[in-house]
Motif scaffolding. Sequence first.
Motif, PDB file in Angstrom:
ATOM      1  N   GLY A 244       0.806  -1.208   0.000  1.00  0.00           N
ATOM      2  CA  GLY A 244       0.000   0.000   0.000  1.00  0.00           C
ATOM      3  C   GLY A 244       0.845   1.266   0.000  1.00  0.00           C
ATOM      4  O   GLY A 244       2.063   1.232  -0.215  1.00  0.00           O
ATOM      5  N   LEU A 245       0.194   2.382   0.254  1.00  0.00           N
ATOM      6  CA  LEU A 245       0.887   3.672   0.283  1.00  0.00           C
ATOM      7  C   LEU A 245       1.439   4.010   1.661  1.00  0.00           C
ATOM      8  O   LEU A 245       2.368   4.798   1.780  1.00  0.00           O
ATOM      9  CB  LEU A 245      -0.064   4.781  -0.166  1.00  0.00           C
ATOM     10  CG  LEU A 245      -0.246   4.958  -1.673  1.00  0.00           C
ATOM     11  CD1 LEU A 245      -1.362   5.950  -1.955  1.00  0.00           C
ATOM     12  CD2 LEU A 245       1.047   5.425  -2.319  1.00  0.00           C
ATOM     13  N   THR A 246       0.829   3.428   2.689  1.00  0.00           N
ATOM     14  CA  THR A 246       1.255   3.682   4.065  1.00  0.00           C
ATOM     15  C   THR A 246       1.717   2.378   4.689  1.00  0.00           C
ATOM     16  O   THR A 246       1.012   1.368   4.607  1.00  0.00           O
ATOM     17  CB  THR A 246       0.102   4.272   4.896  1.00  0.00           C
ATOM     18  OG1 THR A 246      -0.366   5.473   4.272  1.00  0.00           O
ATOM     19  CG2 THR A 246       0.565   4.593   6.310  1.00  0.00           C
ATOM     20  N   GLU A 247       2.892   2.401   5.304  1.00  0.00           N
ATOM     21  CA  GLU A 247       3.450   1.182   5.890  1.00  0.00           C
ATOM     22  C   GLU A 247       2.481   0.587   6.901  1.00  0.00           C
ATOM     23  O   GLU A 247       1.940   1.304   7.751  1.00  0.00           O
ATOM     24  CB  GLU A 247       4.785   1.505   6.557  1.00  0.00           C
ATOM     25  CG  GLU A 247       5.536   0.298   7.055  1.00  0.00           C
ATOM     26  CD  GLU A 247       6.952   0.633   7.502  1.00  0.00           C
ATOM     27  OE1 GLU A 247       7.699  -0.297   7.828  1.00  0.00           O
ATOM     28  OE2 GLU A 247       7.298   1.838   7.525  1.00  0.00           O
ATOM     29  N   PRO A 248       2.252  -0.721   6.827  1.00  0.00           N
ATOM     30  CA  PRO A 248       1.329  -1.334   7.789  1.00  0.00           C
ATOM     31  C   PRO A 248       1.899  -1.330   9.201  1.00  0.00           C
ATOM     32  O   PRO A 248       3.106  -1.137   9.403  1.00  0.00           O
ATOM     33  CB  PRO A 248       1.185  -2.774   7.261  1.00  0.00           C
ATOM     34  CG  PRO A 248       2.421  -3.019   6.482  1.00  0.00           C
ATOM     35  CD  PRO A 248       2.805  -1.700   5.882  1.00  0.00           C
ATOM     36  N   VAL A 249       1.027  -1.535  10.174  1.00  0.00           N
ATOM     37  CA  VAL A 249       1.467  -1.760  11.547  1.00  0.00           C
ATOM     38  C   VAL A 249       1.840  -3.234  11.628  1.00  0.00           C
ATOM     39  O   VAL A 249       0.981  -4.104  11.601  1.00  0.00           O
ATOM     40  CB  VAL A 249       0.355  -1.420  12.555  1.00  0.00           C
ATOM     41  CG1 VAL A 249       0.817  -1.745  13.976  1.00  0.00           C
ATOM     42  CG2 VAL A 249      -0.045   0.041  12.438  1.00  0.00           C
TER      43      VAL A 249
END
Length: 212
Positions: A113-118
């Motif tokens: 995705g565009l934002t790193e996952p937790v």
Amino acid sequence: MSTTTTKLGLKKPNFATDDIENTLNELADNFQKLDDDSDDYVDFLPLSGAYPIAKRFYKKTPKSGDYIGWVNTRTGTSAPTWQKLKQYTNGDLIVPTVDNGHIYKCIQTGYSGLTEPVFPVSVEIEFGDVRGSNTWQTTTQYKKDDIVLPTIDNGRFYVCLQAGESGDVEPTWGLADGQTIYDKNASWVSYKRLKWKEAGVASNFRPYGKIE
């Protein structure tokens, strides 16, 4: 019978009792051990492989003010850091951009995705990579890089390419990577969702040996 050296555990043949074949095999083992224990010189820190704690890599061309190399502070596996909107295939390994001691394996080919996952730290837990996504809605103002999921799951996510208002009817979502979908004033780009699995301990190489 041969004896061994104290530090490296090299075998010292006893020519009075050892036969020639055994002596040659022991000498070959010695050469291999010396090679395994020899220093490694690299241009860049390796991003693959399993390494024991205290493993060192030395820079081929150290400079004043730089570090002489890297030392591993945790036995584990090395991998590159997570990157956004990158295609990963089954078996690819990554680590978070901020070290959490774990390594993660791709178990479903697709795009990040565009934002790193937790990244979870529970053993062998599986998770997706669409942080910040929401289910598509009608007549909604979307911004560039917003991420939506279809109301009926199709294994893909869509990134807003052109900001604008969505239509009053859900678009027909494309199923090809990179395909553009038009949605009244907005447009979307299609990506296949991937899946990660926690896969063990990550190595942790740190710079050492500051050169004055």
